[in-house]
Scaffold this motif. Structure first.
Motif, PDB file in Angstrom:
ATOM      1  N   LYS A  70      48.059  62.292-105.906  1.00 47.08           N
ATOM      2  CA  LYS A  70      49.263  62.932-105.344  1.00 47.08           C
ATOM      3  C   LYS A  70      50.002  61.961-104.430  1.00 47.08           C
ATOM      4  O   LYS A  70      51.230  61.961-104.373  1.00 47.08           O
ATOM      5  CB  LYS A  70      48.909  64.198-104.577  1.00 47.08           C
ATOM      6  CG  LYS A  70      48.083  65.206-105.353  1.00 47.08           C
ATOM      7  CD  LYS A  70      48.875  65.973-106.385  1.00 47.08           C
ATOM      8  CE  LYS A  70      47.944  66.848-107.220  1.00 47.08           C
ATOM      9  NZ  LYS A  70      48.627  67.675-108.195  1.00 47.08           N
ATOM     10  N   ALA A  71      49.257  61.130-103.684  1.00 45.75           N
ATOM     11  CA  ALA A  71      49.918  60.159-102.800  1.00 45.75           C
ATOM     12  C   ALA A  71      50.697  59.161-103.639  1.00 45.75           C
ATOM     13  O   ALA A  71      51.831  58.790-103.321  1.00 45.75           O
ATOM     14  CB  ALA A  71      48.888  59.455-101.918  1.00 45.75           C
ATOM     15  N   SER A  72      50.088  58.773-104.733  1.00 49.36           N
ATOM     16  CA  SER A  72      50.752  57.852-105.636  1.00 49.36           C
ATOM     17  C   SER A  72      52.020  58.502-106.201  1.00 49.36           C
ATOM     18  O   SER A  72      53.086  57.867-106.307  1.00 49.36           O
ATOM     19  CB  SER A  72      49.750  57.505-106.735  1.00 49.36           C
ATOM     20  OG  SER A  72      50.294  56.624-107.623  1.00 49.36           O
ATOM     21  N   GLY A  73      51.907  59.798-106.533  1.00 47.01           N
ATOM     22  CA  GLY A  73      53.070  60.540-107.041  1.00 47.01           C
ATOM     23  C   GLY A  73      54.178  60.698-106.014  1.00 47.01           C
ATOM     24  O   GLY A  73      55.326  61.000-106.363  1.00 47.01           O
ATOM     25  N   GLN A  74      53.857  60.508-104.745  1.00 44.53           N
ATOM     26  CA  GLN A  74      54.870  60.564-103.678  1.00 44.53           C
ATOM     27  C   GLN A  74      55.338  59.162-103.302  1.00 44.53           C
ATOM     28  O   GLN A  74      55.862  58.946-102.204  1.00 44.53           O
ATOM     29  CB  GLN A  74      54.280  61.234-102.433  1.00 44.53           C
ATOM     30  CG  GLN A  74      53.873  62.667-102.636  1.00 44.53           C
ATOM     31  CD  GLN A  74      54.978  63.611-102.230  1.00 44.53           C
ATOM     32  OE1 GLN A  74      56.157  63.310-102.357  1.00 44.53           O
ATOM     33  NE2 GLN A  74      54.600  64.764-101.725  1.00 44.53           N
ATOM     34  N   ASN A  75      55.089  58.193-104.178  1.00 50.27           N
ATOM     35  CA  ASN A  75      55.561  56.820-104.013  1.00 50.27           C
ATOM     36  C   ASN A  75      54.881  56.041-102.891  1.00 50.27           C
ATOM     37  O   ASN A  75      55.489  55.149-102.298  1.00 50.27           O
ATOM     38  CB  ASN A  75      57.080  56.776-103.810  1.00 50.27           C
ATOM     39  CG  ASN A  75      57.815  57.387-104.980  1.00 50.27           C
ATOM     40  OD1 ASN A  75      57.213  57.683-106.019  1.00 50.27           O
ATOM     41  ND2 ASN A  75      59.092  57.592-104.830  1.00 50.27           N
ATOM     42  N   ALA A  76      53.644  56.404-102.599  1.00 48.82           N
ATOM     43  CA  ALA A  76      52.876  55.596-101.652  1.00 48.82           C
ATOM     44  C   ALA A  76      52.097  54.527-102.422  1.00 48.82           C
ATOM     45  O   ALA A  76      51.845  54.675-103.612  1.00 48.82           O
ATOM     46  CB  ALA A  76      51.897  56.484-100.879  1.00 48.82           C
ATOM     47  N   ASN A  77      51.728  53.445-101.722  1.00 48.59           N
ATOM     48  CA  ASN A  77      50.775  52.486-102.289  1.00 48.59           C
ATOM     49  C   ASN A  77      49.395  52.981-101.909  1.00 48.59           C
ATOM     50  O   ASN A  77      49.130  53.182-100.728  1.00 48.59           O
ATOM     51  CB  ASN A  77      50.963  51.092-101.666  1.00 48.59           C
ATOM     52  CG  ASN A  77      52.391  50.624-101.799  1.00 48.59           C
ATOM     53  OD1 ASN A  77      52.939  50.622-102.895  1.00 48.59           O
ATOM     54  ND2 ASN A  77      52.996  50.262-100.666  1.00 48.59           N
TER      55      ASN A  77
END
Ligand code: RBV
Length: 427
Positions: free
Chosen positions: A232-239
């Protein structure tokens, strides 16, 4: 008898609390088709007539629907919290107003009150226990072993609880049967992955009003919960950076495209740290010492032991509440490390936290309700120890949900069934 009072005796404006609690429950119930179907079954069949169900869970709206559904099945229920910060007092009050339900859950209790409320549930002499984290089972075995004979069995909701139960079972110390609800596909592929992922990130975002985009998010542990948080963090554009101790999980994270680093290196580059391991001391003094100014520290594991807050406190020269639910620890050189929700289960313990989304809890609690019934109806099939949930029962919960969603799926033909069941169809 326990002297610890139910929530109704602890609130000043009880009626307003009951109304608001009921409103939250009505909303949750509208989005819980599985619990709805099970409620109808329970009303008709009364599987728990004469049973007393003792529960320690996160007492908020979705859990309240589970409690109500068990009561609809004929049980008397006593319930308390499984975390000092996750109870919604209004929901607890609404539950306590029910004729066959007593709720001792209250938000913001200290250790003494927390265990007094657990004891109050035990004094009710449950015949079935439903735990999230195993505190009820532990207290019964340690303090009230004389009750064990009258207990039919239990159900355990979470990874940490199942882990503790299996350790207890290996030591030969678990004296009644308990279903590992957490380990079913219907629970952990959804609740642990999507539920933890969505609600941990939502709680952190709402508590801080900060963005995920462009941040480096360090996820401690790549189990089911860690996978969800990372995805989900990746889906929110986080590294996303993952830390692991298990080589195959580390490899899995690597092959998913995440950076895998030891925590000592991740500490230097992370903006947000989220622990999901179920183990203690995941982030400790040497890591705090390496962190950048302004980092966020949050835990999504069951207990508040993953981030060593004692060490952080020792290291800090100042401490203050930076926002509701955010404690800033200021180090000697001026760096501030921000701890969210006291390092407790962030998706439930932050001041604005609502727990997992309703849909996934509908599934998890559908399995819980079905397991409680199975335990009562087929008690003789289960001896003391941890038991896997029968697969057919788990599939049935999935089927109810698919029907409610209007999703059709195929059946095996007889030929296919025969083929899958035989070993003599070679080349
Ligand atoms: N959990 N409950 C909620 N009632 O809002 N949210 C999460 C709720 C459960 C979840 O199933 C997980 O296994 C457990 O809390 C961790 O304590």
């Amino acid at each position: 008898m326990s002297t610890y009072p139910p929530i109704s005796e602890q609130l000043s404006d009880l009626e307003a609390a009951q109304q608001e609690g009921q409103r939250k429950m009505d909303w949750a119930a509208q989005h819980m088709p599985i619990m709805d179907a099970i409620r109808e079954e329970f009303l008709a069949d009364q599987p728990f007539a004469g049973e007393r169900i003792g529960m320690a869970m996160h007492v908020e709206a979705k859990t309240a629907i589970l409690v109500e559904v068990l009561a609809a099945g004929g049980a008397e229920v006593a319930v308390t919290g499984c975390n000092p910060l996750s109870t919604h007092d209004d929901v607890s009050a609404a539950l306590d107003a029910h004729e066959n339900i007593t709720s001792y859950a209250k938000r913001g209790v200290d250790d003494e009150e927390y265990y007094a409320a657990i004891e109050a549930v035990i004094h009710f002499e449950p015949t079935i226990t439903v735990d999230d984290g195993m505190d009820l089972v532990a207290a019964i075995h340690e303090e009230y072993p004389e009750l064990i004979d009258s207990i039919i069995g239990g159900c355990e909701e979470t990874t940490t609880g199942v882990h503790r139960l299996r350790a207890m079972d290996e030591d030969g110390a678990l004296e009644y049967p308990v279903f590992a609800v957490n380990d079913t596909p219907m629970k952990r592929l959804f609740d642990n992955v999507h539920g933890t992922g969505e609600s941990a990130l939502a709680s952190i975002a709402m508590t801080t009003n900060l963005s995920w985009a462009g941040k480096t998010v360090v996820v401690g542990g790549f189990g089911y919960c860690g996978k969800g948080v990372a995805r989900k963090a990746s889906g929110q554009n986080a590294n996303v950076v993952v830390t692991e101790v298990e080589p195959r999980r580390a490899l899995e994270a690597h092959m998913e495209g995440y950076d895998v680093l030891p925590m000592a290196e991740a500490a230097e580059i992370g903006d947000v740290f989220i622990t999901t391991t179920g183990n203690r001391d995941v982030i400790v003094r040497e890591h705090f010492e390496a962190m950048q100014d302004g980092v966020l520290l949050a835990n999504a594991g069951h207990f508040d032991i993953e981030i060593d807050l004692e060490a952080l406190d020792e290291l800090a020269v100042d401490r203050y509440e930076a926002r509701d639910g955010v404690e800033a620890y200021e180090l000697a050189d001026g760096r501030r490390l921000n701890v969210i929700a006291e390092g407790r289960l962030v998706n439930l313990a932050a001041p604005i936290a609502l727990g997992h989304p309703v849909e996934v809890m509908d599934q998890s609690f559908g399995v819980q309700a079905a397991c409680a019934r199975e335990m009562v109806e087929n008690a003789e099939a289960y001896g003391p120890g941890v038991h896997d949930v029968p697969d057919e029962l788990d599939k049935k919960i999935a089927d109810i949900k698919l029907t409610a969603e209007g999703v059709a799926y195929d059946d095996l033909t007889d030929t296919q069934r025969e083929y899958m069941g035989s070993w003599d169809h070679g080349t």
